[in-house]
Design a protein around this motif. Structure first.
Motif, PDB file in Angstrom:
ATOM      1  N   ILE A 150      67.330  11.370  68.843  1.00 44.72           N
ATOM      2  CA  ILE A 150      68.640  11.060  68.254  1.00 44.72           C
ATOM      3  C   ILE A 150      68.759   9.538  68.195  1.00 44.72           C
ATOM      4  O   ILE A 150      68.791   8.869  69.227  1.00 44.72           O
ATOM      5  N   VAL A 151      68.774   9.008  66.985  1.00 42.22           N
ATOM      6  CA  VAL A 151      68.695   7.555  66.771  1.00 42.22           C
ATOM      7  C   VAL A 151      70.014   7.048  66.208  1.00 42.22           C
ATOM      8  O   VAL A 151      70.451   7.498  65.143  1.00 42.22           O
ATOM      9  N   THR A 152      70.639   6.118  66.912  1.00 40.44           N
ATOM     10  CA  THR A 152      71.860   5.480  66.432  1.00 40.44           C
ATOM     11  C   THR A 152      71.509   4.107  65.890  1.00 40.44           C
ATOM     12  O   THR A 152      70.962   3.266  66.614  1.00 40.44           O
ATOM     13  N   VAL A 153      71.808   3.895  64.607  1.00 36.36           N
ATOM     14  CA  VAL A 153      71.558   2.608  63.958  1.00 36.36           C
ATOM     15  C   VAL A 153      72.889   1.879  63.823  1.00 36.36           C
ATOM     16  O   VAL A 153      73.789   2.344  63.125  1.00 36.36           O
ATOM     17  N   THR A 154      73.021   0.760  64.520  1.00 34.98           N
ATOM     18  CA  THR A 154      74.211  -0.093  64.422  1.00 34.98           C
ATOM     19  C   THR A 154      73.868  -1.280  63.535  1.00 34.98           C
ATOM     20  O   THR A 154      72.864  -1.954  63.767  1.00 34.98           O
ATOM     21  N   ASN A 155      74.700  -1.526  62.534  1.00 36.07           N
ATOM     22  CA  ASN A 155      74.392  -2.548  61.540  1.00 36.07           C
ATOM     23  C   ASN A 155      75.456  -3.652  61.535  1.00 36.07           C
ATOM     24  O   ASN A 155      76.471  -3.546  60.847  1.00 36.07           O
ATOM     25  N   THR A 176      70.596  13.587  58.625  1.00 35.05           N
ATOM     26  CA  THR A 176      71.125  12.259  58.315  1.00 35.05           C
ATOM     27  C   THR A 176      72.544  12.093  58.848  1.00 35.05           C
ATOM     28  O   THR A 176      73.171  13.068  59.286  1.00 35.05           O
ATOM     29  N   PRO A 177      73.096  10.877  58.827  1.00 35.62           N
ATOM     30  CA  PRO A 177      74.453  10.669  59.346  1.00 35.62           C
ATOM     31  C   PRO A 177      75.518  11.519  58.670  1.00 35.62           C
ATOM     32  O   PRO A 177      76.530  11.867  59.294  1.00 35.62           O
ATOM     33  N   SER A 178      75.327  11.876  57.406  1.00 38.63           N
ATOM     34  CA  SER A 178      76.323  12.675  56.700  1.00 38.63           C
ATOM     35  C   SER A 178      76.222  14.156  57.026  1.00 38.63           C
ATOM     36  O   SER A 178      77.081  14.944  56.623  1.00 38.63           O
ATOM     37  N   GLY A 179      75.145  14.548  57.749  1.00 38.62           N
ATOM     38  CA  GLY A 179      74.923  15.951  58.054  1.00 38.62           C
ATOM     39  C   GLY A 179      73.936  16.623  57.121  1.00 38.62           C
ATOM     40  O   GLY A 179      73.538  17.776  57.339  1.00 38.62           O
ATOM     41  N   ALA A 180      73.504  15.925  56.071  1.00 43.74           N
ATOM     42  CA  ALA A 180      72.490  16.464  55.171  1.00 43.74           C
ATOM     43  C   ALA A 180      71.146  16.529  55.898  1.00 43.74           C
ATOM     44  O   ALA A 180      70.884  15.761  56.834  1.00 43.74           O
ATOM     45  N   VAL A 181      70.277  17.442  55.460  1.00 46.14           N
ATOM     46  CA  VAL A 181      68.964  17.601  56.087  1.00 46.14           C
ATOM     47  C   VAL A 181      67.888  17.602  55.012  1.00 46.14           C
ATOM     48  O   VAL A 181      68.121  17.989  53.865  1.00 46.14           O
ATOM     49  N   PHE A 182      66.698  17.152  55.411  1.00 45.26           N
ATOM     50  CA  PHE A 182      65.511  17.281  54.574  1.00 45.26           C
ATOM     51  C   PHE A 182      64.305  17.391  55.491  1.00 45.26           C
ATOM     52  O   PHE A 182      64.399  17.144  56.716  1.00 45.26           O
ATOM     53  N   GLU A 208      69.843   7.702  52.368  1.00 44.75           N
ATOM     54  CA  GLU A 208      71.087   7.451  53.094  1.00 44.75           C
ATOM     55  C   GLU A 208      70.898   6.304  54.077  1.00 44.75           C
ATOM     56  O   GLU A 208      69.929   6.283  54.846  1.00 44.75           O
ATOM     57  N   GLY A 209      71.815   5.342  54.022  1.00 44.01           N
ATOM     58  CA  GLY A 209      71.714   4.195  54.904  1.00 44.01           C
ATOM     59  C   GLY A 209      73.002   3.943  55.662  1.00 44.01           C
ATOM     60  O   GLY A 209      73.969   4.706  55.560  1.00 44.01           O
ATOM     61  N   VAL A 210      73.013   2.851  56.421  1.00 43.56           N
ATOM     62  CA  VAL A 210      74.177   2.454  57.208  1.00 43.56           C
ATOM     63  C   VAL A 210      74.754   1.189  56.582  1.00 43.56           C
ATOM     64  O   VAL A 210      74.106   0.131  56.595  1.00 43.56           O
ATOM     65  N   PRO A 211      75.957   1.247  56.022  1.00 42.51           N
ATOM     66  CA  PRO A 211      76.559   0.053  55.416  1.00 42.51           C
ATOM     67  C   PRO A 211      76.769  -1.057  56.447  1.00 42.51           C
ATOM     68  O   PRO A 211      76.763  -0.829  57.660  1.00 42.51           O
ATOM     69  N   ALA A 212      76.963  -2.269  55.942  1.00 43.80           N
ATOM     70  CA  ALA A 212      77.239  -3.409  56.817  1.00 43.80           C
ATOM     71  C   ALA A 212      78.448  -3.141  57.691  1.00 43.80           C
ATOM     72  O   ALA A 212      79.419  -2.520  57.252  1.00 43.80           O
ATOM     73  N   GLN A 213      78.366  -3.567  58.950  1.00 43.20           N
ATOM     74  CA  GLN A 213      79.447  -3.435  59.930  1.00 43.20           C
ATOM     75  C   GLN A 213      79.779  -1.973  60.230  1.00 43.20           C
ATOM     76  O   GLN A 213      80.912  -1.639  60.559  1.00 43.20           O
ATOM     77  N   SER A 214      78.773  -1.102  60.144  1.00 42.28           N
ATOM     78  CA  SER A 214      78.965   0.323  60.428  1.00 42.28           C
ATOM     79  C   SER A 214      77.834   0.823  61.307  1.00 42.28           C
ATOM     80  O   SER A 214      76.910   0.072  61.667  1.00 42.28           O
ATOM     81  N   GLY A 216      75.356   4.636  62.081  1.00 43.91           N
ATOM     82  CA  GLY A 216      75.010   5.994  61.662  1.00 43.91           C
ATOM     83  C   GLY A 216      74.004   6.593  62.609  1.00 43.91           C
ATOM     84  O   GLY A 216      73.295   5.878  63.333  1.00 43.91           O
ATOM     85  N   GLU A 217      73.902   7.919  62.616  1.00 42.35           N
ATOM     86  CA  GLU A 217      73.030   8.610  63.565  1.00 42.35           C
ATOM     87  C   GLU A 217      72.117   9.585  62.825  1.00 42.35           C
ATOM     88  O   GLU A 217      72.577  10.396  62.026  1.00 42.35           O
TER      89      GLU A 217
END
Length: 237
Positions: A150-155, A176-182, A208-214, A216-217
């Motif tokens: 489980i990877v948390t990316v802080t941007n 992905t952070p939105s809950g989508a899977v592949f 799917e990425g992590v916007p600036a100042q956000s 995602g997991e």
């Protein structure tokens, strides 16, 4: 400043510690270039701010060379730089300015060939060379960061972060952070899946990425590593 050939120079050093330096004020050009299309308020004052974007870094920068062997230093300096191409290795300018994230790095190439010296280097003990530096992204990068499971990316940076997934052998399901899977396919050799939409080549995967100042997991299958970098316009703050 580190070259593809293993040379390293302290740009803020002195002739006692470094053969290549940056004159006073030369490093002020190493910041991002903001491009924003503001729109005037119809019949009013001020503007409606446009979206902040960043252009390529294209700046002149002076370097001061001093040595008892100027011919040798001049040759090493010139050999270090390449005109921009996707296969040419960059010169790396390391910025350690007390940023909360640590060091940042400018990968730079030349947008124009270096100027020819006005006096033969073997006849002088110093010279100043102005290089037209180029970086296509226009942003400095952090050291790579990694995570598994489980990877948390802080941007805290200035642009969206798209992690790469590195693995070999069995793949598996990525959430992905939105809950989508592949699903990552099984592979027989070390493979890198890039999620940046400019480079994504895996059918069914989400850019799917992590916007600036956000933040995602991602949830990754065993054996898969996420790798990402933070990009900033101002590595000096």
């Amino acid at each position: 400043m580190k070259t593809p050939h293993g040379d390293s120079w302290d740009l803020l050093g002195s002739p006692l510690t470094s053969q290549v330096m940056a004159p006073l004020g030369a490093l002020q050009t190493l910041v991002g270039s903001v491009i924003r299309n503001d729109v005037a308020h119809p019949g009013g004052v001020g503007v409606i701010p446009g979206q902040t974007k960043f252009g390529a870094l294209q700046v002149p920068m002076e370097f001061y060379l001093e040595s008892d062997d100027m011919a040798g230093v001049d040759h090493k300096f010139r050999k270090a730089f390449s005109l921009w191409s996707e296969t040419a290795e960059p010169v790396v300018i390391e910025v350690d300015a007390g940023h909360e994230m640590g060091k940042f790095y400018w990968d730079v190439w030349l947008s124009q060939p270096l100027p020819v010296w006005s006096v033969r280097p073997d006849r002088v003990d110093s010279e100043t060379i102005t290089a037209q530096l180029f970086n296509p992204l226009g942003l400095a990068r952090s050291d790579p960061m990694t995570g598994e499971g489980i990877v948390t990316v802080t941007n805290p940076g200035d642009v969206t972060v798209y992690p790469d997934f590195v693995y070999s052998g069995f793949g598996g399901v990525v959430e992905t952070p939105s809950g989508a899977v592949f699903t990552l396919p099984d592979v027989s050799e070390l493979t890198v899946i890039k999620t940046d939409p400019k480079n994504l080549k895996l059918d069914g995967a989400f850019p799917e990425g992590v916007p600036a100042q956000s933040m995602g997991e991602w949830t990754l299958p065993p054996g898969v590593k996420a790798v990402w970098e933070i990009r900033v316009a101002d590595p000096w703050s």
